[in-house]
Design a protein around this motif. Structure first.
Motif, PDB file in Angstrom:
ATOM      1  N   GLU A 559       0.841  -1.204   0.000  1.00 16.08           N
ATOM      2  CA  GLU A 559       0.000   0.000   0.000  1.00 16.08           C
ATOM      3  C   GLU A 559       0.872   1.249   0.000  1.00 16.08           C
ATOM      4  OE1 GLU A 559      -2.641  -0.631   3.298  1.00 16.08           O
ATOM      5  OE2 GLU A 559      -3.947  -1.922   2.101  1.00 16.08           O
ATOM      6  N   ALA A 560       1.782   1.283  -0.959  1.00 18.39           N
ATOM      7  CA  ALA A 560       2.676   2.441  -1.101  1.00 18.39           C
ATOM      8  C   ALA A 560       2.791   2.759  -2.585  1.00 18.39           C
ATOM      9  CB  ALA A 560       4.048   2.085  -0.524  1.00 18.39           C
ATOM     10  N   HIS A 561       3.432   3.880  -2.879  1.00 19.03           N
ATOM     11  CA  HIS A 561       3.720   4.210  -4.268  1.00 19.03           C
ATOM     12  C   HIS A 561       4.960   3.467  -4.701  1.00 19.03           C
ATOM     13  CE1 HIS A 561       0.781   7.291  -5.034  1.00 19.03           C
ATOM     14  NE2 HIS A 561       1.101   7.925  -3.907  1.00 19.03           N
ATOM     15  N   ALA A 562       4.951   3.025  -5.946  1.00 16.22           N
ATOM     16  CA  ALA A 562       6.127   2.320  -6.466  1.00 16.22           C
ATOM     17  C   ALA A 562       7.380   3.185  -6.359  1.00 16.22           C
ATOM     18  CB  ALA A 562       5.890   1.896  -7.919  1.00 16.22           C
ATOM     19  N   ASP A 563       7.225   4.489  -6.501  1.00 20.13           N
ATOM     20  CA  ASP A 563       8.376   5.395  -6.425  1.00 20.13           C
ATOM     21  C   ASP A 563       9.024   5.409  -5.047  1.00 20.13           C
ATOM     22  OD1 ASP A 563       6.876   7.974  -8.548  1.00 20.13           O
ATOM     23  OD2 ASP A 563       7.892   6.073  -9.005  1.00 20.13           O
ATOM     24  N   ASP A 564       8.263   5.017  -4.024  1.00 23.32           N
ATOM     25  CA  ASP A 564       8.797   5.043  -2.665  1.00 23.32           C
ATOM     26  C   ASP A 564       9.446   3.728  -2.273  1.00 23.32           C
ATOM     27  OD1 ASP A 564       5.890   6.907  -1.605  1.00 23.32           O
ATOM     28  OD2 ASP A 564       7.857   7.617  -2.340  1.00 23.32           O
ATOM     29  N   LEU A 565       9.483   2.792  -3.192  1.00 21.45           N
ATOM     30  CA  LEU A 565      10.002   1.460  -2.873  1.00 21.45           C
ATOM     31  C   LEU A 565      11.423   1.294  -3.371  1.00 21.45           C
ATOM     32  CD1 LEU A 565       6.948  -0.817  -3.766  1.00 21.45           C
ATOM     33  CD2 LEU A 565       7.566   0.158  -1.553  1.00 21.45           C
ATOM     34  N   GLU A 566      12.148   0.459  -2.666  1.00 22.44           N
ATOM     35  CA  GLU A 566      13.476   0.072  -3.156  1.00 22.44           C
ATOM     36  C   GLU A 566      13.615  -1.442  -3.061  1.00 22.44           C
ATOM     37  OE1 GLU A 566      15.925   2.466  -0.636  1.00 22.44           O
ATOM     38  OE2 GLU A 566      15.715   1.127   1.080  1.00 22.44           O
ATOM     39  N   LEU A 567      14.444  -1.976  -3.913  1.00 27.39           N
ATOM     40  CA  LEU A 567      14.705  -3.419  -3.950  1.00 27.39           C
ATOM     41  C   LEU A 567      16.139  -3.637  -3.460  1.00 27.39           C
ATOM     42  CD1 LEU A 567      14.406  -6.390  -4.831  1.00 27.39           C
ATOM     43  CD2 LEU A 567      14.746  -5.660  -7.175  1.00 27.39           C
ATOM     44  N   GLU A 568      16.258  -4.359  -2.359  1.00 32.46           N
ATOM     45  CA  GLU A 568      17.606  -4.556  -1.814  1.00 32.46           C
ATOM     46  C   GLU A 568      17.689  -5.895  -1.105  1.00 32.46           C
ATOM     47  OE1 GLU A 568      19.168  -1.043   0.287  1.00 32.46           O
ATOM     48  OE2 GLU A 568      20.313  -2.526   1.451  1.00 32.46           O
ATOM     49  N   ALA A 569      18.738  -6.628  -1.396  1.00 33.29           N
ATOM     50  CA  ALA A 569      19.017  -7.907  -0.721  1.00 33.29           C
ATOM     51  C   ALA A 569      17.797  -8.823  -0.708  1.00 33.29           C
ATOM     52  CB  ALA A 569      19.519  -7.653   0.696  1.00 33.29           C
ATOM     53  N   GLY A 570      17.116  -8.911  -1.847  1.00 32.71           N
ATOM     54  CA  GLY A 570      16.002  -9.847  -1.975  1.00 32.71           C
ATOM     55  C   GLY A 570      14.695  -9.365  -1.387  1.00 32.71           C
ATOM     56  N   ASP A 571      14.670  -8.144  -0.866  1.00 29.89           N
ATOM     57  CA  ASP A 571      13.436  -7.601  -0.296  1.00 29.89           C
ATOM     58  C   ASP A 571      13.017  -6.340  -1.024  1.00 29.89           C
ATOM     59  OD1 ASP A 571      14.178  -8.376   3.188  1.00 29.89           O
ATOM     60  OD2 ASP A 571      13.069  -9.482   1.656  1.00 29.89           O
ATOM     61  N   ILE A 572      11.705  -6.141  -1.087  1.00 28.98           N
ATOM     62  CA  ILE A 572      11.172  -4.866  -1.562  1.00 28.98           C
ATOM     63  C   ILE A 572      10.638  -4.151  -0.341  1.00 28.98           C
ATOM     64  CG2 ILE A 572       9.301  -3.808  -2.898  1.00 28.98           C
ATOM     65  CD1 ILE A 572       9.760  -6.125  -4.942  1.00 28.98           C
ATOM     66  N   VAL A 574       9.703  -0.244   1.768  1.00 24.51           N
ATOM     67  CA  VAL A 574       9.405   1.185   1.646  1.00 24.51           C
ATOM     68  C   VAL A 574      10.628   1.941   2.142  1.00 24.51           C
ATOM     69  CG1 VAL A 574       7.879   3.048   2.395  1.00 24.51           C
ATOM     70  CG2 VAL A 574       6.958   0.750   2.043  1.00 24.51           C
ATOM     71  N   ARG A 575      11.100   2.827   1.332  1.00 23.74           N
ATOM     72  CA  ARG A 575      12.305   3.597   1.670  1.00 23.74           C
ATOM     73  C   ARG A 575      12.090   4.339   2.965  1.00 23.74           C
ATOM     74  NH1 ARG A 575      12.379   6.165  -2.793  1.00 23.74           N
ATOM     75  NH2 ARG A 575      13.437   4.622  -4.057  1.00 23.74           N
ATOM     76  N   GLY A 576      12.981   4.156   3.899  1.00 24.79           N
ATOM     77  CA  GLY A 576      12.874   4.881   5.169  1.00 24.79           C
ATOM     78  C   GLY A 576      12.121   4.102   6.236  1.00 24.79           C
ATOM     79  N   THR A 577      11.295   3.133   5.868  1.00 24.32           N
ATOM     80  CA  THR A 577      10.608   2.305   6.872  1.00 24.32           C
ATOM     81  C   THR A 577      10.893   0.842   6.573  1.00 24.32           C
ATOM     82  OG1 THR A 577       8.737   3.220   5.658  1.00 24.32           O
ATOM     83  CG2 THR A 577       8.582   3.248   8.043  1.00 24.32           C
ATOM     84  N   PRO A 578      12.054   0.341   7.042  1.00 20.00           N
ATOM     85  CA  PRO A 578      12.473  -1.027   6.714  1.00 20.00           C
ATOM     86  C   PRO A 578      11.501  -2.103   7.195  1.00 20.00           C
ATOM     87  CG  PRO A 578      13.991   0.003   8.289  1.00 20.00           C
ATOM     88  CD  PRO A 578      13.060   1.062   7.850  1.00 20.00           C
ATOM     89  N   ALA A 579      10.673  -1.787   8.144  1.00 22.22           N
ATOM     90  CA  ALA A 579       9.731  -2.800   8.635  1.00 22.22           C
ATOM     91  C   ALA A 579       8.670  -3.116   7.591  1.00 22.22           C
ATOM     92  CB  ALA A 579       9.072  -2.306   9.914  1.00 22.22           C
TER      93      ALA A 579
END
Lengths: 757, 165
Positions: A559-572, A574-579
């Protein structure tokens, strides 16, 4: 995860290395299909003859002989072996080849194809075929072939000239020579070099009445499919080409090799056919590097300016035109375009009654280096200039137009290449003083080069495309599909590494499918140093597309914007909220369960970029025996960005070894009277062994080019091009005389020494 | 017409009793008849080394050995070098150093290198290059192959299997 996330540049182990090291990698020669027959070619013992009649009755009666094709019953096809589609109006690819012609044009030209139940029966059948020849006068020497009364290799032509390739750039050549304080003119000869790829030529073809399938160690699966469909007037959708692992390409497998013959027998029999060459045939009856006679005339002023450069080359194309006119074009550009001055090239591409010549790594570049770089070196000396500074002063600069691609030069590395090589070889210590140790005289020399990253934008070619697909599986692993071919250059590794890096995965979560036209998108194949540049781009873009699709699905789940997401170490996440994160696998599974498959598509942009390089050699020459000993060898190459350092070094080391062979020991010898190859074996053709090759010190320079994926430029051929020039110039520094014919065998070195006395 | 006769040979620990032609090369027997594809013919003249196997423990070029000559003997091919499911230390070294390009020469190269290291666990660069001089490689220029042999030698010594001088 057990492996780290893949990163661009890391020297990660090749993805196919374990399979190859354990003996389980598959090559075409391993294939055995149900009902398969074994095929061998019967060949002409004459360099030039009319085939009056062929009697195959005795051969056909041998138990186990299934079929024999000759001129009598084989289809009358016409083709050219080259995979390159020339731009209309430039050099046409002459379709002068057929399966079995009414004339043979080199020793070994095929006259019959036998298919039998096993190899031994096929070999016995060859010996039972009786051919009645009417010998014709051979024409072995290319200059003789150009003379007015030379026998015609191909009837219907007015002479044996395939093409006169002309190039002119940079202004008034005559004015340039008139402005020169010194003019140097020299005539050089370069050898017919053999690829000696260790996997002998082989092809398996199968026609079931509806579909044609060909397994071939080809560098160009999709181009081969296009050619075969055209050859047999079949829809491309009914033709499939599969390249398994290729045991060495080097240009020997860019176009048609055995496929016309194998497919002809497969269609005749409606059974799978395996056709192969033995090593002797590979030496005698398959394409070589073009031997050349090159005249270089260069003029310069005492202020160090190169004022004019005129190269005239005679290319011996052998019996069939193939890609020869294109080779002249490449040779001209690779040899001269680094330098800013009025330049002219005249290339005469000639038929002779010898085995045809074709593509070989560097494509005219080693020949150009041996001649042009020696002539420039001599001119520099006559003008009182150091060779390195002479190159630096006269080369193209950042922002100049590249006359070959018509693009602007947007990365410039020659200064750093020259400086680092000069330091590494300890140039000043060896160049200045006269160093002797008994009969050994020591010297140092160099040669510079500028190449391309593939054939795009080159005026003589159509677009060379690369496209790729990246599929994310429901478990979050990735598969990449590319029409490229793995010839050992590291394609599978590069493709995996790019996809893994872009999708933030370790390498072992990515697998690759290459080279099967039925399951991969189009790629023009492996040649012209295009793979990292063009296939690399296609895979990068496809992986980016897959990532964008993943982020869109992940955006819904988080439930976020795709622009606010990052792909890192096999996880997608939300930037700034790793949980707030989901794994790549969960996203892929969601995509599949909602009927959305994740498949990224990438098509490489049409562009090019110039890799620069220079080789530096420290040699000692024995003035009594003519032997050349390499004390140190430094290969400096600007690769833009090394996508995998280990793979890039491996490419440069291997190419350099081939270049050293060209310079010192390799030549196919043709009997000047009868036209047969007289050293058609590994015992007599001197390929360098581990004991012969010097330690090659590779220095990588990275000046990223804005047109390359991650800034990368072409790597595949660059190592082979400057070796001959560097070694020849080092020898000249050592002995004060120039060897004008490659390879620089001890006999030729001694001859050069004697001439100066 | 060749008349076959039978040979009995152990290959990679498996016993075979098979008909062979009197003039049949061992490389053809291994690759075509036993379908052990790792041993390949590159030249049929004993120069390229792609067909290198161990015959009774010694490196041999399978294109220079006739199949009948291994009757009663023991042959090890590349498929038999490693423990099941694993890699021999020489193979691991080749993989890690980046010494593998097209791969065609590699099985023969690895067989020669592994046998050489058994005889000479502390080789110099020159000794390695001389030992490999009968295995041609056209792709690599040999640089990383030599590095791989050195790495395997170092790994053996630190694992204690090279023994102390």
């Amino acid at each position: 995860m057990t492996q780290p996330i893949a990163a661009i540049g890391s020297p990660l182990p090749r993805v196919d290395a374990a399979e190859k090291t354990s003996g389980h990698a598959q090559y075409v020669g391993d294939l055995r299909l149900p009902g398969m027959v074994y095929a061998r070619l019967a060949r002409s013992p004459y360099a030039h003859a009319r085939v009056k009649s062929i009697d195959t009755r005795a051969a056909a009666e041998l138990p186990g002989v299934v079929a024999i094709l000759t001129r009598e019953n084989a289809p009358a096809l016409k083709y050219n072996s080259s995979p390159f589609d020339a731009v209309p109006g430039s050099r046409a690819m002459i379709e002068d080849q057929t399966l079995f012609d009414e004339k043979v044009r080199y020793v070994g030209d095929p006259v019959a194809l036998v298919a039998a139940v096993d190899w031994e029966t096929a070999e016995n059948a060859l010996e039972a075929i009786e051919v009645d020849y009417e010998p014709l006068p051979p024409v072995i020497d290319p200059e003789a072939a150009l003379s007015r009364d030379a026998p015609l290799v191909h009837e219907g032509r007015s002479d044996n000239l395939i093409a006169h390739v002309k190039l002119a750039h940079g202004g008034d050549l005559n004015a340039g020579f008139e402005a020169a304080d010194v003019v140097v003119e020299r005539r050089f000869r370069t050898p017919r070099q053999k690829h000696v790829q260790l996997e002998p030529q082989v092809c398996v073809a199968d026609w079931n009445g509806d579909r044609l399938t060909v397994w071939a160690p080809t560098q160009s699966p999709h181009q081969l499919r296009t050619k075969l469909a055209a050859l047999w007037h079949l829809p491309q959708s009914r033709v499939r080409v599969v390249s398994l692992n290729v045991g060495g390409g080097f240009g020997h497998r860019v176009g048609f090799v055995l496929e016309p013959y194998a497919t002809a027998m497969a269609m005749h029999l409606r059974r799978p056919v395996k056709l192969r060459l033995n090593r002797i045939e590979d030496f005698s009856n398959s394409e070589n590097r073009h031997p050349m006679i090159i005249t270089v005339k260069a003029g310069g002023r005492r202020d160090g300016t190169l004022t004019a450069l005129h190269v005239t080359s005679i290319l011996d194309a052998g019996a069939y035109a193939g890609v020869s006119a294109e080779v002249a074009h490449v040779h001209a550009n690779v040899g001269t375009r680094l330098y800013r001055c009025p330049r002219r090239f005249d290339g005469y591409v000639v038929y002779t009654t010898t085995p045809g010549c074709g593509s070989f790594r560097g494509v005219g570049g080693p020949q150009a280096s041996f001649s042009v770089e020696q002539c420039l070196d001599e001119l520099a000396g006559a003008l009182g200039w150091d060779p390195i500074e002479f190159r630096r002063r006269n080369s193209l600069r950042l922002g100049d137009p590249d006359p070959w691609t018509n693009l602007r030069i947007e990365s410039w590395a020659l200064d750093e290449v020259l400086d680092r090589g000069k330091a590494a070889i300890d140039w000043d210590a060896v160049r200045g003083p006269t160093l002797r140790d008994g009969p050994w005289r020591r010297g140092v020399g160099m040669a510079a080069m500028m190449h391309v990253s593939g054939g795009n934008c080159i005026s003589s070619r159509r677009v060379e495309g690369s496209s790729a697909l990246v599929r994310v599986n429901p478990d979050g692993t990735v598969e990449v599909f590319s029409g490229q071919s793995e010839t050992g250059t590291g394609v599978a590794t590069m493709v995996s590494q790019i996809a893994a890096a872009e999708l933030s995965l370790p390498l072992d979560r990515v697998s690759v499918t290459l080279g099967d036209t039925a399951s991969t998108p189009y790629d023009s194949g492996s040649h012209a140093s295009r793979t990292a540049f063009t296939t690399g781009w296609a895979v990068k873009l496809a992986a980016e597309d897959a990532r964008a699709q993943l982020l869109r699905v992940g955006a819904g789940m988080l439930e976020a914007h795709a622009d606010d997401l990052e792909l890192e170490a096999g996880d997608i996440r939300v930037r700034g909220t790793p949980a707030r994160a989901v794994s790549l696998g969960e996203v892929a599974r969601r995509a599949y369960h909602t009927m959305t498959e994740i498949v990224g598509k990438g098509v490489a942009p049409i562009s090019n970029a110039p890799p620069y390089g220079a080789h530096f050699a420290d040699v000692s020459v024995n003035e009594e025996t003519g032997q050349i000993r390499i004390n140190r060898y430094v290969a400096v190459h600007d690769v833009g960005r090394a996508l995998n350092r280990s793979v890039v070094e491996g490419q440069i080391e291997g190419a350099t070894a081939q270049g050293i062979g060209f310079a010192l020991s390799e030549e196919v010898l043709i009997d000047p009277d009868g036209g047969s190859v007289t050293n058609a074996s590994l015992m007599d053709y001197k390929v360098m062994t581990a004991a012969d090759v010097p330690r090659i010190e590779v220095i990588l320079v990275e000046h990223p080019d804005p047109h390359g994926p991650y800034g990368a430029k072409g790597v595949g051929e660059v190592g082979i091009i400057p070796a001959a020039g560097a070694l020849a110039n080092a020898v000249a520094d050592a002995i004060g005389a120039r060897v004008l014919e490659a390879p620089m065998t001890p006999e030729r070195v001694l001859a050069a020494l004697t001439e100066t006395i | 017409m060749s008349v076959p006769f039978s040979i009995s040979v152990t290959v990679n620990g498996v016993r075979y009793a098979r008909p062979v032609r009197p003039n049949q090369l061992l490389v053809e027997f291994l690759h075509d008849d036993l379908e052990l594809h790792g041993t390949r013919n590159g030249c049929s003249q004993g120069v390229c080394g792609c067909c290198t196997v161990l015959v009774d423990g010694e490196p041999a070029k399978a294109c220079l050995v006739l199949a009948p000559q291994v009757d009663g003997g023991v042959v090890t091919t590349i498929e038999g070098l490693a423990p099941p499911g694993g890699l021999h230390p020489m193979q691991t070294a080749f993989v890690e150093v980046g010494a593998v390009q097209c791969g065609y020469c590699i099985p023969g190269m690895v067989m020669t290198a592994a046998a050489f290291l058994e005889e000479n666990p502390r080789p110099t660069d020159v000794q390695i290059r001389d030992a490999l001089a009968n295995n041609l490689c056209r792709c690599t220029g040999y640089m990383k192959i030599v590095e791989a042999v050195k790495m395997a030698a170092a790994a053996n010594l630190s694992a204690g299997s090279g023994g102390d001088a």
